[in-house]
Design a protein around this motif. Structure first.
Motif, PDB file in Angstrom:
ATOM      1  N   GLU A 202      -5.608  -2.489  10.684  1.00  0.00           N
ATOM      2  CA  GLU A 202      -6.242  -3.380   9.723  1.00  0.00           C
ATOM      3  C   GLU A 202      -5.750  -3.060   8.320  1.00  0.00           C
ATOM      4  N   LEU A 203      -5.582  -4.110   7.505  1.00  0.00           N
ATOM      5  CA  LEU A 203      -5.054  -3.944   6.156  1.00  0.00           C
ATOM      6  C   LEU A 203      -5.840  -2.913   5.356  1.00  0.00           C
ATOM      7  N   GLU A 204      -7.159  -3.018   5.349  1.00  0.00           N
ATOM      8  CA  GLU A 204      -7.956  -2.108   4.516  1.00  0.00           C
ATOM      9  C   GLU A 204      -7.876  -0.669   5.023  1.00  0.00           C
ATOM     10  N   ASP A 205      -7.779  -0.493   6.352  1.00  0.00           N
ATOM     11  CA  ASP A 205      -7.600   0.856   6.897  1.00  0.00           C
ATOM     12  C   ASP A 205      -6.235   1.414   6.494  1.00  0.00           C
ATOM     13  N   LEU A 207      -4.650   0.684   3.812  1.00  0.00           N
ATOM     14  CA  LEU A 207      -4.677   0.997   2.383  1.00  0.00           C
ATOM     15  C   LEU A 207      -5.336   2.344   2.087  1.00  0.00           C
ATOM     16  N   ILE A 208      -6.289   2.740   2.936  1.00  0.00           N
ATOM     17  CA  ILE A 208      -6.889   4.067   2.749  1.00  0.00           C
ATOM     18  C   ILE A 208      -5.806   5.135   2.889  1.00  0.00           C
ATOM     19  N   GLU A 222     -11.961   4.697 -10.867  1.00  0.00           N
ATOM     20  CA  GLU A 222     -11.386   3.449 -11.393  1.00  0.00           C
ATOM     21  C   GLU A 222      -9.870   3.441 -11.227  1.00  0.00           C
ATOM     22  N   ALA A 223      -9.247   4.610 -11.334  1.00  0.00           N
ATOM     23  CA  ALA A 223      -7.808   4.705 -11.093  1.00  0.00           C
ATOM     24  C   ALA A 223      -7.503   4.463  -9.623  1.00  0.00           C
ATOM     25  N   LEU A 224      -8.343   4.993  -8.737  1.00  0.00           N
ATOM     26  CA  LEU A 224      -8.162   4.776  -7.299  1.00  0.00           C
ATOM     27  C   LEU A 224      -8.322   3.303  -6.940  1.00  0.00           C
ATOM     28  N   LYS A 225      -9.251   2.620  -7.596  1.00  0.00           N
ATOM     29  CA  LYS A 225      -9.424   1.182  -7.358  1.00  0.00           C
ATOM     30  C   LYS A 225      -8.194   0.405  -7.827  1.00  0.00           C
ATOM     31  N   ALA A 226      -7.669   0.784  -8.991  1.00  0.00           N
ATOM     32  CA  ALA A 226      -6.456   0.127  -9.496  1.00  0.00           C
ATOM     33  C   ALA A 226      -5.296   0.346  -8.526  1.00  0.00           C
ATOM     34  N   GLN A 227      -5.197   1.563  -8.000  1.00  0.00           N
ATOM     35  CA  GLN A 227      -4.142   1.876  -7.031  1.00  0.00           C
ATOM     36  C   GLN A 227      -4.321   1.065  -5.746  1.00  0.00           C
ATOM     37  N   ALA A 228      -5.551   0.896  -5.303  1.00  0.00           N
ATOM     38  CA  ALA A 228      -5.812   0.124  -4.079  1.00  0.00           C
ATOM     39  C   ALA A 228      -5.349  -1.318  -4.232  1.00  0.00           C
ATOM     40  N   ILE A 229      -5.619  -1.916  -5.381  1.00  0.00           N
ATOM     41  CA  ILE A 229      -5.216  -3.314  -5.609  1.00  0.00           C
ATOM     42  C   ILE A 229      -3.706  -3.422  -5.724  1.00  0.00           C
ATOM     43  N   ALA A 230      -3.086  -2.469  -6.408  1.00  0.00           N
ATOM     44  CA  ALA A 230      -1.625  -2.481  -6.523  1.00  0.00           C
ATOM     45  C   ALA A 230      -0.978  -2.319  -5.153  1.00  0.00           C
ATOM     46  N   ALA A 231      -1.511  -1.397  -4.341  1.00  0.00           N
ATOM     47  CA  ALA A 231      -0.956  -1.166  -3.001  1.00  0.00           C
ATOM     48  C   ALA A 231      -1.170  -2.370  -2.094  1.00  0.00           C
ATOM     49  N   ARG A 232      -2.332  -3.003  -2.190  1.00  0.00           N
ATOM     50  CA  ARG A 232      -2.616  -4.193  -1.375  1.00  0.00           C
ATOM     51  C   ARG A 232      -1.663  -5.323  -1.749  1.00  0.00           C
ATOM     52  N   THR A 233      -1.486  -5.535  -3.040  1.00  0.00           N
ATOM     53  CA  THR A 233      -0.583  -6.589  -3.513  1.00  0.00           C
ATOM     54  C   THR A 233       0.842  -6.312  -3.072  1.00  0.00           C
ATOM     55  N   ALA A 253       4.199   5.054   0.542  1.00  0.00           N
ATOM     56  CA  ALA A 253       3.858   6.193   1.391  1.00  0.00           C
ATOM     57  C   ALA A 253       2.555   5.895   2.130  1.00  0.00           C
ATOM     58  N   TYR A 254       2.435   6.437   3.332  1.00  0.00           N
ATOM     59  CA  TYR A 254       1.221   6.278   4.144  1.00  0.00           C
ATOM     60  C   TYR A 254       0.999   7.558   4.928  1.00  0.00           C
ATOM     61  N   GLN A 255      -0.266   8.006   5.011  1.00  0.00           N
ATOM     62  CA  GLN A 255      -0.614   9.178   5.805  1.00  0.00           C
ATOM     63  C   GLN A 255      -1.814   8.850   6.684  1.00  0.00           C
ATOM     64  N   ASP A 256      -1.744   9.272   7.953  1.00  0.00           N
ATOM     65  CA  ASP A 256      -2.855   9.023   8.864  1.00  0.00           C
ATOM     66  C   ASP A 256      -3.913  10.117   8.719  1.00  0.00           C
ATOM     67  N   ASN A 257      -4.992   9.989   9.491  1.00  0.00           N
ATOM     68  CA  ASN A 257      -6.114  10.923   9.349  1.00  0.00           C
ATOM     69  C   ASN A 257      -5.733  12.363   9.639  1.00  0.00           C
ATOM     70  N   ASN A 258      -4.874  12.586  10.628  1.00  0.00           N
ATOM     71  CA  ASN A 258      -4.465  13.957  10.940  1.00  0.00           C
ATOM     72  C   ASN A 258      -3.702  14.580   9.780  1.00  0.00           C
TER      73      ASN A 258
END
Length: 447
Positions: A202-205, A207-208, A222-233, A253-258
């Protein structure tokens, strides 16, 4: 040999119980049972026209369990009448059976005397080689001597006779095995991982994992929110253009839970929830320019100004150079390294010595636009890439054995400065204001 039968249900399966005539000579039966009992049972089923859908057949003599048979697939003989092959599985008949001896253990089929409806009760029939001790009543000895004068016309015990005045309750059909359905996603994202596997989530997962990999989780929310929108876009723009997302900086870059657990250790829950909240608080929000998704480039730290995209990615009206003086306050702003002339010569493919003539031309954001070494010309981005420098804002100082290189900022410099976003958030700026500062003329909309 047989004088009665009944069909019961046990664990959602029909069980055929055949009662032997009490005059049967059990000693002879025990010696020949493996060769004759199959035929006897087969003939009895055909003679009585028993319609039996189960597989287990129980042989009883009064309350004495003689043994069990399991039948396999029906066969058609020459007369086209169905016949069965049986696998003998005797649970109590032994080669030395002698009903008159006291050392033979009696195996009893327990019945509930308080239940009158046979179809509604559970038959306690042991399926193991020996009955469990719980099947022997505590107030009776485990060994009993049967009546030596059996009745001439034995009849089933009254508790095995169905109550005709009460309708039989229907048996629940066995539950169908649940078939797992393929996972469906509202907004699926597919990424090609560094190990070669393809991951869809899922897209939102997704993005985490991106925000966690691209920005320190300790940063302001607020910086994390800005990063989330930039990454989603950035992700949606990449998909829209037909390109493949990866888990490296070649895209995002992307990292999984492990990976995050290994990175954060005991702080995993705290940091994961912090990033997740930032992503969900901005769910669906993207940046657009004239109604279209923008190329939402971002970098670690500016040199005090972001870079105009023309110098790196081409011309985009929303990626202009803007001031970001707060970056000068962070530890990643300034860095000095030394490189030998041999190392630099190998990287550039030309001879470089302490006597080489070096000329540097900079642009409006104080980054190197062009560098000339002797008669060799390199673009600022090209030179930075070949030498692996942190930024295109660099200064060279030649010494006898090496060159000292000082860089300001970290990354290509285009779009949002991540450390700058954190510094601005600490001053009270919201994620909307941060994004609109770094991306000129954009709108933040929901998709």
């Amino acid at each position: 040999m047989f004088n009665n039968y009944e069909i019961k249900r046990y664990q959602n399966e029909e069980v055929l119980i055949i009662y032997l005539d009490m005059n049967t000579e059990f000693a002879k039966l025990s010696k020949s049972i493996k060769t004759t009992i199959n035929k006897e049972v087969d003939d009895y089923i055909k003679d009585k026209k028993i319609k039996f859908k189960g597989q287990k057949i129980i042989l009883m003599a009064g309350s004495l369990l003689i043994g069990t048979l399991l039948y396999t697939t029906p066969l058609l003989k020459n007369n086209n009448s169905p016949s069965y092959t049986y696998t003998t599985s005797i649970t109590s008949v032994k080669e030395n059976i002698n009903i008159g001896k006291e050392d033979i253990k009696e195996e009893i089929v327990e019945t509930n005397k308080n239940e009158q409806n046979v179809s509604d009760k559970k038959d306690n029939i042991s399926s193991s080689n020996k009955p469990s001790s719980s099947n022997t009543p505590a107030n009776k000895p485990s060994v009993s001597k049967p009546n030596t004068t059996p009745p001439k016309n034995p009849t089933p015990s009254s508790n095995n006779t169905p109550n005709k005045t009460e309708p039989t309750k229907p048996t629940e059909p066995p539950k169908k095995e649940e078939i797992s359905k393929p996972v469906t996603y509202k907004n699926p994202v597919t990424i090609k991982r560094s190990n070669g596997t393809i991951l869809t989530l899922e897209l939102e997962d997704y993005l985490i994992g991106v925000v966690s990999a691209e920005m320190p989780a300790s940063f302001h929310s607020e910086a994390l929110k800005a990063q989330a929108i930039a990454a989603r876009t950035y992700a949606l723009k990449t998909i829209e253009s037909g390109k493949t997302l990866t888990d490296t900086v070649s895209t995002q870059a992307y990292q999984d839970n492990n990976q995050l657990k290994n990175k954060w250790g005991q702080s995993y829950n705290t940091y994961y929830n912090k990033v997740k909240n930032a992503v969900l608080a901005t769910e669906g929000l993207v940046m657009t320019y004239n109604g279209s998704l923008i190329n939402a480039y971002y970098h670690s730290t500016s040199n005090g100004f972001t870079e105009d995209s023309t110098a790196v990615f081409g011309s985009f009206p929303y990626l202009q150079s803007v001031a970001s003086p707060v970056d000068k306050n962070v530890s990643s702003y300034l860095k000095t390294i030394s490189m030998t002339y041999e190392n630099i010569s190998n990287k550039l493919g030309i001879p470089v010595t302490s006597l080489s003539t070096i000329k540097v031309e900079k642009n409006g954001s104080n980054r190197v636009d062009k560098i000339i070494i002797d008669n060799h010309v390199y673009g600022g981005v090209e030179f930075r890439t070949k030498l692996g420098l942190r930024s295109t804002d660099f200064e060279l100082n030649l010494y006898e054995n090496n060159i000292s290189i000082t860089t300001r900022g970290y990354g290509h410099g285009v779009g949002m400065s991540q450390y700058g976003a954190h510094e601005y958030a600490k001053t009270g700026m919201t994620y909307q204001n941060i994004l609109k500062h770094y991306y000129t003329g954009i709108n933040i909309t929901k998709r």
